[in-house]
Design a protein around this motif. Structure first.
Motif, PDB file in Angstrom:
ATOM      1  N   ASP A  46     -46.345  66.905  68.376  1.00  0.00           N
ATOM      2  CA  ASP A  46     -45.412  65.934  68.933  1.00  0.00           C
ATOM      3  C   ASP A  46     -45.898  65.299  70.232  1.00  0.00           C
ATOM      4  N   ALA A  47     -46.924  65.856  70.865  1.00  0.00           N
ATOM      5  CA  ALA A  47     -47.534  65.258  72.053  1.00  0.00           C
ATOM      6  C   ALA A  47     -48.606  64.242  71.657  1.00  0.00           C
ATOM      7  N   ALA A  68     -51.492  42.811  56.756  1.00  0.00           N
ATOM      8  CA  ALA A  68     -50.157  43.009  57.318  1.00  0.00           C
ATOM      9  C   ALA A  68     -49.713  44.428  56.987  1.00  0.00           C
ATOM     10  N   GLY A  69     -49.009  45.029  57.922  1.00  0.00           N
ATOM     11  CA  GLY A  69     -48.537  46.382  57.677  1.00  0.00           C
ATOM     12  C   GLY A  69     -47.455  46.796  58.648  1.00  0.00           C
ATOM     13  N   MET A  70     -46.892  47.916  58.360  1.00  0.00           N
ATOM     14  CA  MET A  70     -45.856  48.499  59.207  1.00  0.00           C
ATOM     15  C   MET A  70     -46.122  49.993  59.278  1.00  0.00           C
ATOM     16  N   LEU A  71     -46.071  50.530  60.487  1.00  0.00           N
ATOM     17  CA  LEU A  71     -46.296  51.960  60.677  1.00  0.00           C
ATOM     18  C   LEU A  71     -45.020  52.607  61.189  1.00  0.00           C
ATOM     19  N   PHE A  72     -44.749  53.801  60.696  1.00  0.00           N
ATOM     20  CA  PHE A  72     -43.586  54.573  61.111  1.00  0.00           C
ATOM     21  C   PHE A  72     -44.061  55.824  61.838  1.00  0.00           C
ATOM     22  N   GLY A  73     -43.471  56.092  63.002  1.00  0.00           N
ATOM     23  CA  GLY A  73     -43.863  57.245  63.799  1.00  0.00           C
ATOM     24  C   GLY A  73     -43.486  58.559  63.134  1.00  0.00           C
ATOM     25  N   ALA A  78     -45.364  59.007  69.159  1.00  0.00           N
ATOM     26  CA  ALA A  78     -45.620  57.736  68.465  1.00  0.00           C
ATOM     27  C   ALA A  78     -44.415  56.811  68.583  1.00  0.00           C
ATOM     28  N   ALA A  79     -44.697  55.519  68.529  1.00  0.00           N
ATOM     29  CA  ALA A  79     -43.612  54.534  68.493  1.00  0.00           C
ATOM     30  C   ALA A  79     -42.820  54.736  67.194  1.00  0.00           C
ATOM     31  N   ASP A  80     -41.535  54.436  67.217  1.00  0.00           N
ATOM     32  CA  ASP A  80     -40.715  54.577  66.010  1.00  0.00           C
ATOM     33  C   ASP A  80     -41.226  53.663  64.900  1.00  0.00           C
ATOM     34  N   THR A  81     -41.525  52.414  65.251  1.00  0.00           N
ATOM     35  CA  THR A  81     -41.993  51.423  64.287  1.00  0.00           C
ATOM     36  C   THR A  81     -43.027  50.519  64.953  1.00  0.00           C
ATOM     37  N   THR A  82     -44.105  50.219  64.249  1.00  0.00           N
ATOM     38  CA  THR A  82     -45.133  49.299  64.735  1.00  0.00           C
ATOM     39  C   THR A  82     -45.455  48.310  63.627  1.00  0.00           C
TER      40      THR A  82
END
Length: 91
Positions: A46-47, A68-73, A78-82
């Motif tokens: 988590d760090a 194009a993409g979307m990343l979920f933490g 991590a960011a919640d959404t990128t």
């Protein structure tokens, strides 16, 4: 940890993609991004920054591509959404 140890630390990251070519020539898949921090401060899961999500790739002309993409933490760091949008050119 001394300032010298901090300066000599090496960043550790992992980038991975798994894609499949679709009938129209585009690619659809999954991306994984992991930032393990530095060798001086690795920390627990988590760090660290871990993200996963869908990716889409398409040629938009000779030598040009769109990604194009979307990343979920997955971890607290991590960011919640990128959202990611890239246009690239081959030379």
């Amino acid at each position: 940890m001394s300032a010298l140890e901090q300066q000599q630390a090496v960043e550790q990251q992992l980038r991975a993609q798994l894609t499949r070519k679709m009938g129209d020539g585009s690619r659809l898949g999954l991306s994984l991004f992991s930032d393990f921090n530095t060798t001086a401060e690795i920390g627990g899961f988590d760090a660290q920054g871990h993200e996963i999500g869908p990716i889409y790739k398409q040629s938009i002309g000779p030598g040009w591509g769109l990604t194009a993409g979307m990343l979920f933490g997955l971890s607290d760091a991590a960011a919640d959404t990128t959202w990611r949008l890239m246009i690239d050119r081959e030379f």
